[in-house]
Design a protein around this motif. Sequence first.
Motif, mmCIF file in Angstrom:
data_model
loop_
_atom_site.group_PDB
_atom_site.id
_atom_site.type_symbol
_atom_site.label_atom_id
_atom_site.label_comp_id
_atom_site.label_asym_id
_atom_site.label_seq_id
_atom_site.Cartn_x
_atom_site.Cartn_y
_atom_site.Cartn_z
ATOM 1 N N ALA A 230 4.069 5.196 3.059
ATOM 2 C CA ALA A 230 3.318 5.521 1.850
ATOM 3 C C ALA A 230 1.929 4.889 1.938
ATOM 4 N N ASP A 276 9.318 -2.299 0.926
ATOM 5 C CA ASP A 276 9.645 -0.877 1.048
ATOM 6 C C ASP A 276 8.354 -0.111 1.373
ATOM 7 N N TYR A 277 8.189 0.331 2.632
ATOM 8 C CA TYR A 277 6.976 1.021 3.065
ATOM 9 C C TYR A 277 7.052 2.525 2.841
ATOM 10 N N GLY A 278 8.233 3.042 2.579
ATOM 11 C CA GLY A 278 8.381 4.468 2.358
ATOM 12 C C GLY A 278 8.336 5.247 3.657
ATOM 13 N N GLN A 282 10.326 3.263 6.398
ATOM 14 C CA GLN A 282 11.434 2.690 5.638
ATOM 15 C C GLN A 282 12.766 3.045 6.283
#
Length: 361
Positions: A230, A276-278, A282
Amino acid sequence: MTFFDNLSIRSKIVTALSVVILVMVGASVITHIESSQIRQTTKWTDHTDEVVEASNHLLSAMVDQETGLRGFLLSGDNAFLAPYRAGAAEFDRWIAKARQLTTDDAAQQARFGEIQKLSETWHRESADRAIALMAKPETREAARQIEISGTGKAAMDGLRAKVAEVLSHEKTLSIPRLKAQETAFDITEKVVYGSVILNILIALGIGVLLTRTIARPITRVTAKLATLAAPVETGRRDEIGRMEGCALAVENAFGDISRVVAAVSVGDLSQSVEKDYGGLSQDVAKGLAEMTANLNATAAVADAIASGDLTVDAKPLSEKDTLGISLENMVIKLREVVAQLAAAAENMSSGSQELSASAEQ
């Protein structure tokens, strides 16, 4: 468009701007050339107007002299000689001006030379003689007869004809000059409007081209990067800002994941990806967390075995779990060994008891 697609963004922009600059320079060069033509033709048109003006003035000066002379001959009043003398001075001034203006035109120089000779002839044969005869009362009638006989008329008519020739010649010269001037104005106008329209079309073409070869690919790449992680906030709202945000997010995610992988590679299973990096980052983080958890579970089984607990259930995670399968096989083998040892011990115990009983007997 393969060639343009393969150019760097800098080269694309430079190429696009170069096309616009070339069109502008070309239009400016043509405009400059035509402007020079307009200035030149305007100069010659003004020159023609000056020659015409000088010719009309010198003819008017001769008419003033003729009128003044007739008034003087009719009245005998010297006051009528004032316009005559003024006309003579004006004629000299304008004939000199006309000759100065036509130094580059031999034909006009010859005509003005003839005009001056006709003026001198009129003065010599008519005006000067009549004025001289008017000085005495007994010869005044003779002076009037000079005018009545039309002695100077031929010279005046010839002078008017030569002036008409001068004006006709200048008109002939002015026609191609005016035409050239109109052509130059027309070309300049077309170049100006044409360059404006062409620049608009080029700008639209460049816009479409840059959109297709730069903006859209950047948008696609940004969307692809966003699937990795993200995007973070960079302060820019355009495509570059979003791309930069995605790149920074991917960089941060892989930096964090690399840290955990490096720790696991040296046996440190306490590290994990907390943020949480997406996106796929993730998913990788989750997979890494599951791997760490599985390694911790495997380590716990190994610890239990090391403590002598062979009741632990060492099940492999899949048929490709080499470590789990090996651990399971080890537990099975250890159980077999322990069972064999127990049986051997029991046999030894039974044998010992039999030996003891035989000894007692």
